[in-house]
Write an enzyme that holds these catalytic residues in place. Structure first.
Site, PDB file in Angstrom:
ATOM      1  N   HIS A 129     -45.726  33.948 -11.622  1.00 50.27           N
ATOM      2  CA  HIS A 129     -44.261  33.732 -11.701  1.00 50.27           C
ATOM      3  C   HIS A 129     -44.146  32.070 -12.202  1.00 50.27           C
ATOM      4  O   HIS A 129     -43.239  31.404 -11.851  1.00 50.27           O
ATOM      5  CB  HIS A 129     -43.243  33.849 -10.570  1.00 50.27           C
ATOM      6  CG  HIS A 129     -43.320  35.397 -10.420  1.00 50.27           C
ATOM      7  ND1 HIS A 129     -43.218  36.396 -11.171  1.00 50.27           N
ATOM      8  CD2 HIS A 129     -42.731  35.890  -8.914  1.00 50.27           C
ATOM      9  CE1 HIS A 129     -42.954  37.418 -10.719  1.00 50.27           C
ATOM     10  NE2 HIS A 129     -42.801  37.359  -9.461  1.00 50.27           N
ATOM     11  N   HIS A 204     -35.341  38.227 -11.460  1.00 50.14           N
ATOM     12  CA  HIS A 204     -35.911  38.731 -10.134  1.00 50.14           C
ATOM     13  C   HIS A 204     -34.847  39.178  -9.050  1.00 50.14           C
ATOM     14  O   HIS A 204     -35.292  38.731  -7.918  1.00 50.14           O
ATOM     15  CB  HIS A 204     -37.155  37.775  -9.765  1.00 50.14           C
ATOM     16  CG  HIS A 204     -38.274  37.974  -8.765  1.00 50.14           C
ATOM     17  ND1 HIS A 204     -37.909  38.793  -7.723  1.00 50.14           N
ATOM     18  CD2 HIS A 204     -39.306  38.201  -9.138  1.00 50.14           C
ATOM     19  CE1 HIS A 204     -39.201  39.101  -7.388  1.00 50.14           C
ATOM     20  NE2 HIS A 204     -40.040  38.739  -8.359  1.00 50.14           N
ATOM     21  N   GLU A 339     -38.099  44.638 -12.342  1.00 52.29           N
ATOM     22  CA  GLU A 339     -38.428  43.516 -13.400  1.00 52.29           C
ATOM     23  C   GLU A 339     -38.644  43.822 -14.849  1.00 52.29           C
ATOM     24  O   GLU A 339     -39.898  44.077 -15.009  1.00 52.29           O
ATOM     25  CB  GLU A 339     -39.477  42.292 -12.672  1.00 52.29           C
ATOM     26  CG  GLU A 339     -39.333  41.812 -11.101  1.00 52.29           C
ATOM     27  CD  GLU A 339     -40.462  41.518 -10.540  1.00 52.29           C
ATOM     28  OE1 GLU A 339     -40.981  40.521 -11.141  1.00 52.29           O
ATOM     29  OE2 GLU A 339     -40.594  42.141  -9.545  1.00 52.29           O
TER      30      GLU A 339
END
Length: 375
Positions: A129, A204, A339
């Site tokens: 991420h 997210h 996601e």
């Protein structure tokens, strides 16, 4: 006598007043100060149905999202925090925009145009991420506040410097949130770069359509005939497997918990679902990807996207150590993520769709979260 007539008439008029109806609005307030003294702002978007989304500039984060059940009762359906402190502490990306590259990159490295780039290993041996300080941990700039007849929203900008977290190129990003009158939360992503770089942005949010408790009873349908299996560190092997005959087959719909604890090595690796599903699509147009029903409340979430994949994560690493809104402790599987994304580790997987953005090109994708109720 005339005096009493006036009093009675006034009383009748008051009793007939119509209660004020919800109205479309944007409320802009402070959400606190960062340690370095920079203010974080909160924007509360509301439509005339009373659906409300709260977004803060820190991480371009969706902190709350209230939608009705079948009886019209509103409930916040995303996990998060009531104060900035919670987002500055150990926060598993609750509601944030993550990037420059969402999901994992194997061993924190990739090769692009003959040059090796080294990234932070912030998830075991891998990069996750965007690294130690990804897009979820920066304060975005407010670019535009949007008030149209059928929608309200805002655009947020962030400029990621060349070399930030090890990525090449200066990347200029804009994310736009729009709340519409028909209960859609639209997320538009745009980015340009001055040097070739991988880009993969996602929202997210952790959803729980009941508001709290386990999400295992939610009923999920995925428009995905294939998924990308992973190794023990949750990096894709590079293969694309059919879901037919496996615990990963959600094409006809089933509860999240039906097969989540089956004796399947893939499920054991992640402690449940933490996998990229390859969406069945013929083009890059906006198409349905997932539908989730919470049977007790009747709330339904539909996810539409232009992206080729969707990471389905069942909150397996939540362990009750995080206290969120209303003092609720977020236990294992108390939220799920859908996601929308390009595939994990694509910079190292030549058979996956490319995520390389080059100068002169525009990264442009869209995801739409649609809320309705079961009749």
């Amino acid at each position: 006598m005339r005096f009493y007539l006036v009093v009675i008439t006034w009383a009748v008029i008051v009793s007939c007043q119509v209660p004020e109806q919800p109205r479309q609005m944007i409320e802009r307030t402070s959400f606190g100060m960062l340690p370095e003294g920079e203010e974080v702002e909160r924007f509360q978007l509301r439509n005339t149905a009373g659906v409300e989304a709260s977004i803060i500039t820190y991480g371009a984060t969706l902190t709350a999202l209230s939608v009705p059940d079948r009886d019209g009762i509103m409930e916040d359906v995303v996990l998060g925090h009531e104060t900035l402190t919670g987002y500055l502490e150990d926060n598993p990306y609750f509601g944030s925009i993550v990037g420059r590259y969402a999901n994992r990159i194997a061993e924190g490295a990739f090769t692009l145009d003959g040059e090796i780039y080294t990234l932070a290993r912030n998830n075991g041996p891998n990069h996750l991420h965007g690294g130690v300080k990804g897009f979820d941990k920066v304060n975005w700039e407010v670019a535009e506040v949007i008030e149209d007849t059928n929608q309200v929203g805002l655009s947020l900008n962030y400029v990621s410097a060349d070399g930030e977290e090890g990525y090449p190129g200066m990347l200029t990003v804009r994310v736009t949130y729009l709340l519409t009158e028909d209960n859609r939360l639209i997320v538009d992503y745009e980015a340009i770069t001055d040097k070739a770089t991988p880009v993969n942005l996602t929202q997210h949010a952790y959803f729980n359509l009941a508001g709290q408790g386990s999400i295992e009873g939610h009923h999920l349908t995925l428009a995905a005939s294939h998924y990308t299996p992973v190794d023990s560190t949750l990096i894709p092997t590079g293969e694309i497997f059919p879901v037919e005959g496996t615990a990963f087959d959600f094409r006809s719909g089933k509860t999240i918990g039906e097969h989540i604890d089956h004796d399947d090595q893939q499920l054991m690796y992640g402690g449940g679902y933490d996998h990229n599903f390859v969406l069945d699509r013929m083009s890059g147009d906006l198409m349905p990807a997932a539908t989730v029903l919470e049977p007790q409340s009747g709330r339904i979430l539909e996810v539409h996207t232009t992206k080729p994949g969707i990471q389905f994560y069942t909150g397996n690493f939540l362990d009750g150590s995080i206290t969120g809104k209303g003092g609720v402790q977020y236990g294992r599987r108390s939220g799920f993520c859908l996601e929308t994304q390009y595939y994990p580790d694509s910079p190292n997987q030549p058979n996956f769709p490319s995520t390389i953005l080059r100068p002169g090109k525009v990264y442009q994708t869209q995801t739409v979260f649609v809320f309705r109720t079961e009749e």
